[in-house]
Scaffold this active site. Sequence first.
Site, PDB file in Angstrom:
ATOM      1  N   LYS A 157      51.399 -50.883   7.130  1.00 34.25           N
ATOM      2  CA  LYS A 157      51.323 -49.729   8.031  1.00 34.25           C
ATOM      3  C   LYS A 157      52.591 -49.663   8.885  1.00 34.25           C
ATOM      4  CE  LYS A 157      48.163 -47.895  11.517  1.00 34.25           C
ATOM      5  NZ  LYS A 157      46.849 -48.088  12.169  1.00 34.25           N
TER       6      LYS A 157
ATOM      7  N   SER B   8      43.469 -44.520  11.255  1.00 29.91           N
ATOM      8  CA  SER B   8      44.874 -44.176  11.194  1.00 29.91           C
ATOM      9  C   SER B   8      45.647 -44.886  10.074  1.00 29.91           C
ATOM     10  CB  SER B   8      45.547 -44.505  12.538  1.00 29.91           C
ATOM     11  OG  SER B   8      45.461 -45.890  12.809  1.00 29.91           O
TER      12      SER B   8
ATOM     13  N   SER C 214      40.513 -47.953  12.413  1.00 27.41           N
ATOM     14  CA  SER C 214      41.655 -47.530  11.599  1.00 27.41           C
ATOM     15  C   SER C 214      41.878 -48.278  10.291  1.00 27.41           C
ATOM     16  CB  SER C 214      42.929 -47.589  12.427  1.00 27.41           C
ATOM     17  OG  SER C 214      43.001 -46.444  13.218  1.00 27.41           O
TER      18      SER C 214
HETATM   19  N1  GLN Z   1      40.221 -42.984  15.408  1.00 24.40           N
HETATM   20  C1  GLN Z   1      40.566 -44.029  16.315  1.00 24.40           C
HETATM   21  C2  GLN Z   1      41.449 -43.498  17.398  1.00 24.40           C
HETATM   22  O1  GLN Z   1      42.011 -42.466  17.225  1.00 24.40           O
HETATM   23  C3  GLN Z   1      41.166 -45.141  15.532  1.00 24.40           C
HETATM   24  C4  GLN Z   1      42.306 -45.839  16.164  1.00 24.40           C
HETATM   25  C5  GLN Z   1      42.691 -47.141  15.531  1.00 24.40           C
HETATM   26  O2  GLN Z   1      41.833 -47.908  15.112  1.00 24.40           O
HETATM   27  N2  GLN Z   1      43.977 -47.418  15.527  1.00 24.40           N
HETATM   28  O3  GLN Z   1      41.583 -44.070  18.434  1.00 24.40           O
END
Ligand code: GLN
Length: 494
Positions: free
Chosen positions: A84, A159, A183
Amino acid sequence: MLNRLTIQQAHDGLKKKEFSSVELTRACLKRIKERNKDINAFISVFEKEALDEAKKADELISGKPFGKAQGKQKALTGIPFCVKDAINTKDRRSTGAAKILDNYVPPFDATVIKKIREQGAVLLGKNNCDAFGHGASNENSMYGPVKNPHDLTKVAGGSSGGTAAAVADDMCVFGIGEDTGGSIRQPASFCGVVGLRPSYGRNSRYGIMPMASSLDTVGPITKTVEDCAIVEEIIVGPDELDATTVQNHKSKIINQKSLRVGVPREYFSAIGGPAFGGNGMDGEVKKLIERKIERLKDLKTCPERSRRITIVDVSLPMTKYAIPVYYIIVPSEDSSNLGRLDGIRYGVRAEAENLYDVYAKSRAQGFPEEVKRRIMIGTYALSAGYYDAYYRKAQKVRTLIIQDFNQVFNNVDVLLTPTSPFPAFGIEEKKNDVLAMYLADVFVGAAALAGLPAISVPAGKTKSGLPVGLQIIGPRLKENLVFHTAKLIENYAH
Ligand code: GLN
């Protein structure tokens, strides 16, 4: 089709010299070339560097001398992986999917990446993601959305959507993602692969672009549960560069005497429903998850060790507060962490050719809308006079959520839930509806707030061919139980 191999298969094939790491790496690069223009899973691909690393791996495996690096084949020697882009990689551009870091090349590897590379893995490239991990659809990337390999009109989740899509589409053998509040798990479920959010403090976060420091974790996205355990075993452990890391970190897959699987009823009813602004759980998702629960019930005993499996109905009443609590705490910590990105440091000015370039990489232009939204919400929630009403109160409710889990883990070994209330949704479908996007985290937020390990494993597909994920949540640092249950589901609960 070497790119389709799992870690285990690739390792064995390389060992027996059935193929070389250069061939395996070429197969992945070829797949990336064919598919990435449609899927957009990569922000950077390091073709030349990857082939150089693969060549070195081959020399090592064949025992040819090449200076000091000569040695034995290690667990990941010659196996191509991707990361990532919100995770720092030495001498390889790392943007966090935001233009403010468009030209940032870190001088160091994040600790988990260092450990993986020390095991000989070949770094193929960096994956698209929601900028700095903010999002659930990958549409908050400033490099365009990632498309779901199973249906290009759908999102890959977020994400870590690029990593999940790259693993699912066999553009690499495995990937490394980051999970603050879903995420890793949610994109893994949308793309039909395995993704582990480890216990808070189990893997070092040094070198991960920080989002919400009291929740951030880093973990593997893989094709099988076995692969997930292999990678986790390598990246686990204390790190003097991350003061939150803990000593106790046993993760081998073990066999329990009996396995009590709790099914929290709230995940199948109220939360995510109209009372919380959502549409409840998709009928097909519910059916597929319930089928898996039935199959576990039918098994009655764990096949290899004839140990009893019991399914227990449990309640987690505080889970309904997870989303509001998460979306106070996370933006608050976000707003503090993002202060370091001031448009001046991290290579921006040094590399900028003119004033316009500096402006283009400023906070105004270099952050997407969602990042700015979080900075504003967080700054507000932390400001004098509001801190007690928002951040402190949210932390108190977070404690109640943790106590809820502690209580159920007195009676059950693990919890089983859907990962997401719905399969992958359409591109643009929720993009402009911020609350609907936040509600996509409804099943993944609570475990994150409580710092618990949780894995998403494939649970089948909908009629239209979209993968559905099943989540297993375990007690803190009990990754072994989580892997054990995940393997049972992967191997036997069809
Ligand atoms: N959907 C979550 C957010 O927007 C996921 C974030 C994450 O785990 N990095 O905060």
